[in-house]
Design a protein around this motif. Structure first.
Motif, PDB file in Angstrom:
ATOM      1  N   ARG A 109     -20.184  36.981 -16.305  1.00 57.70           N
ATOM      2  CA  ARG A 109     -20.326  37.705 -17.570  1.00 57.70           C
ATOM      3  C   ARG A 109     -19.194  37.363 -18.542  1.00 57.70           C
ATOM      4  O   ARG A 109     -19.408  37.306 -19.749  1.00 57.70           O
ATOM      5  CB  ARG A 109     -20.374  39.210 -17.328  1.00 57.70           C
ATOM      6  CG  ARG A 109     -21.737  39.693 -16.852  1.00 57.70           C
ATOM      7  CD  ARG A 109     -21.870  41.211 -16.952  1.00 57.70           C
ATOM      8  NE  ARG A 109     -20.809  41.937 -16.279  1.00 57.70           N
ATOM      9  CZ  ARG A 109     -20.836  42.321 -14.998  1.00 57.70           C
ATOM     10  NH1 ARG A 109     -21.882  42.046 -14.254  1.00 57.70           N
ATOM     11  NH2 ARG A 109     -19.821  42.983 -14.474  1.00 57.70           N
ATOM     12  N   LEU A 110     -17.992  37.142 -18.013  1.00 52.90           N
ATOM     13  CA  LEU A 110     -16.884  36.745 -18.882  1.00 52.90           C
ATOM     14  C   LEU A 110     -17.190  35.444 -19.620  1.00 52.90           C
ATOM     15  O   LEU A 110     -16.825  35.266 -20.775  1.00 52.90           O
ATOM     16  CB  LEU A 110     -15.595  36.571 -18.072  1.00 52.90           C
ATOM     17  CG  LEU A 110     -14.909  37.835 -17.589  1.00 52.90           C
ATOM     18  CD1 LEU A 110     -13.776  37.480 -16.636  1.00 52.90           C
ATOM     19  CD2 LEU A 110     -14.376  38.636 -18.764  1.00 52.90           C
ATOM     20  N   HIS A 111     -17.874  34.515 -18.949  1.00 50.53           N
ATOM     21  CA  HIS A 111     -18.185  33.223 -19.547  1.00 50.53           C
ATOM     22  C   HIS A 111     -19.303  33.289 -20.584  1.00 50.53           C
ATOM     23  O   HIS A 111     -19.400  32.417 -21.443  1.00 50.53           O
ATOM     24  CB  HIS A 111     -18.552  32.211 -18.459  1.00 50.53           C
ATOM     25  CG  HIS A 111     -17.362  31.698 -17.730  1.00 50.53           C
ATOM     26  ND1 HIS A 111     -16.773  32.401 -16.707  1.00 50.53           N
ATOM     27  CD2 HIS A 111     -16.634  30.586 -17.900  1.00 50.53           C
ATOM     28  CE1 HIS A 111     -15.737  31.721 -16.266  1.00 50.53           C
ATOM     29  NE2 HIS A 111     -15.633  30.615 -16.967  1.00 50.53           N
ATOM     30  N   PHE A 112     -20.144  34.290 -20.493  1.00 56.40           N
ATOM     31  CA  PHE A 112     -21.282  34.380 -21.412  1.00 56.40           C
ATOM     32  C   PHE A 112     -21.134  35.505 -22.423  1.00 56.40           C
ATOM     33  O   PHE A 112     -22.045  35.777 -23.179  1.00 56.40           O
ATOM     34  CB  PHE A 112     -22.587  34.528 -20.617  1.00 56.40           C
ATOM     35  CG  PHE A 112     -22.938  33.290 -19.854  1.00 56.40           C
ATOM     36  CD1 PHE A 112     -23.516  32.206 -20.500  1.00 56.40           C
ATOM     37  CD2 PHE A 112     -22.663  33.197 -18.511  1.00 56.40           C
ATOM     38  CE1 PHE A 112     -23.820  31.053 -19.800  1.00 56.40           C
ATOM     39  CE2 PHE A 112     -22.965  32.041 -17.802  1.00 56.40           C
ATOM     40  CZ  PHE A 112     -23.545  30.962 -18.443  1.00 56.40           C
ATOM     41  N   GLY A 113     -19.979  36.137 -22.450  1.00 55.79           N
ATOM     42  CA  GLY A 113     -19.725  37.200 -23.416  1.00 55.79           C
ATOM     43  C   GLY A 113     -19.344  36.628 -24.773  1.00 55.79           C
ATOM     44  O   GLY A 113     -19.309  35.418 -24.987  1.00 55.79           O
ATOM     45  N   THR A 114     -19.053  37.515 -25.689  1.00 54.81           N
ATOM     46  CA  THR A 114     -18.691  37.084 -27.041  1.00 54.81           C
ATOM     47  C   THR A 114     -17.182  36.936 -27.215  1.00 54.81           C
ATOM     48  O   THR A 114     -16.743  36.337 -28.187  1.00 54.81           O
ATOM     49  CB  THR A 114     -19.208  38.100 -28.077  1.00 54.81           C
ATOM     50  OG1 THR A 114     -18.676  39.395 -27.764  1.00 54.81           O
ATOM     51  CG2 THR A 114     -20.728  38.158 -28.056  1.00 54.81           C
ATOM     52  N   ALA A 156     -13.298  35.616 -26.140  1.00 50.47           N
ATOM     53  CA  ALA A 156     -12.635  34.505 -25.460  1.00 50.47           C
ATOM     54  C   ALA A 156     -12.010  35.011 -24.164  1.00 50.47           C
ATOM     55  O   ALA A 156     -11.592  36.163 -24.074  1.00 50.47           O
ATOM     56  CB  ALA A 156     -11.557  33.908 -26.354  1.00 50.47           C
ATOM     57  N   ILE A 157     -11.955  34.150 -23.174  1.00 46.76           N
ATOM     58  CA  ILE A 157     -11.317  34.497 -21.902  1.00 46.76           C
ATOM     59  C   ILE A 157      -9.843  34.114 -21.993  1.00 46.76           C
ATOM     60  O   ILE A 157      -9.504  32.995 -22.324  1.00 46.76           O
ATOM     61  CB  ILE A 157     -11.962  33.750 -20.723  1.00 46.76           C
ATOM     62  CG1 ILE A 157     -13.429  34.100 -20.596  1.00 46.76           C
ATOM     63  CG2 ILE A 157     -11.224  34.051 -19.423  1.00 46.76           C
ATOM     64  CD1 ILE A 157     -14.163  33.254 -19.577  1.00 46.76           C
ATOM     65  N   THR A 158      -8.982  35.058 -21.691  1.00 49.77           N
ATOM     66  CA  THR A 158      -7.557  34.780 -21.623  1.00 49.77           C
ATOM     67  C   THR A 158      -7.159  34.783 -20.157  1.00 49.77           C
ATOM     68  O   THR A 158      -7.414  35.739 -19.443  1.00 49.77           O
ATOM     69  CB  THR A 158      -6.750  35.859 -22.375  1.00 49.77           C
ATOM     70  OG1 THR A 158      -7.190  35.887 -23.728  1.00 49.77           O
ATOM     71  CG2 THR A 158      -5.274  35.564 -22.322  1.00 49.77           C
TER      72      THR A 158
END
Length: 74
Positions: A16-21, A23-25
């Motif tokens: 879900r982190l990869h397909f959310g709106t 940015a991943i930190t």
């Protein structure tokens, strides 16, 4: 250690982190101490560095650590 029962839910959360709106930190950890600092900082993801893990174990980079030792370290 994470119990296997948590793996599917953690994998889904990671997906879900990869397909959310947003940015991943994340930060890279090379050993247990740096991983613990990242957890305390509240980041949702910990990245690993192959060279950092090898160096922390006293090996040079270049796949010399071995799969068994790598899995024990992670």
């Amino acid at each position: 250690m994470i119990s296997m029962g948590h793996v599917p839910s953690r994998a889904e959360a990671f997906r879900r982190l990869h397909f959310g709106t947003d940015a991943i930190t994340s930060a890279k950890a090379c050993d247990h101490a740096s991983a613990a600092m990242i957890v305390r900082a509240g980041l949702p993801v910990i990245a690993t560095t192959g060279a950092g893990i090898a160096f922390a174990q006293g090996f040079p980079d270049g796949e010399r650590l071995g799969a068994v030792r790598l899995r024990q370290h992670l």
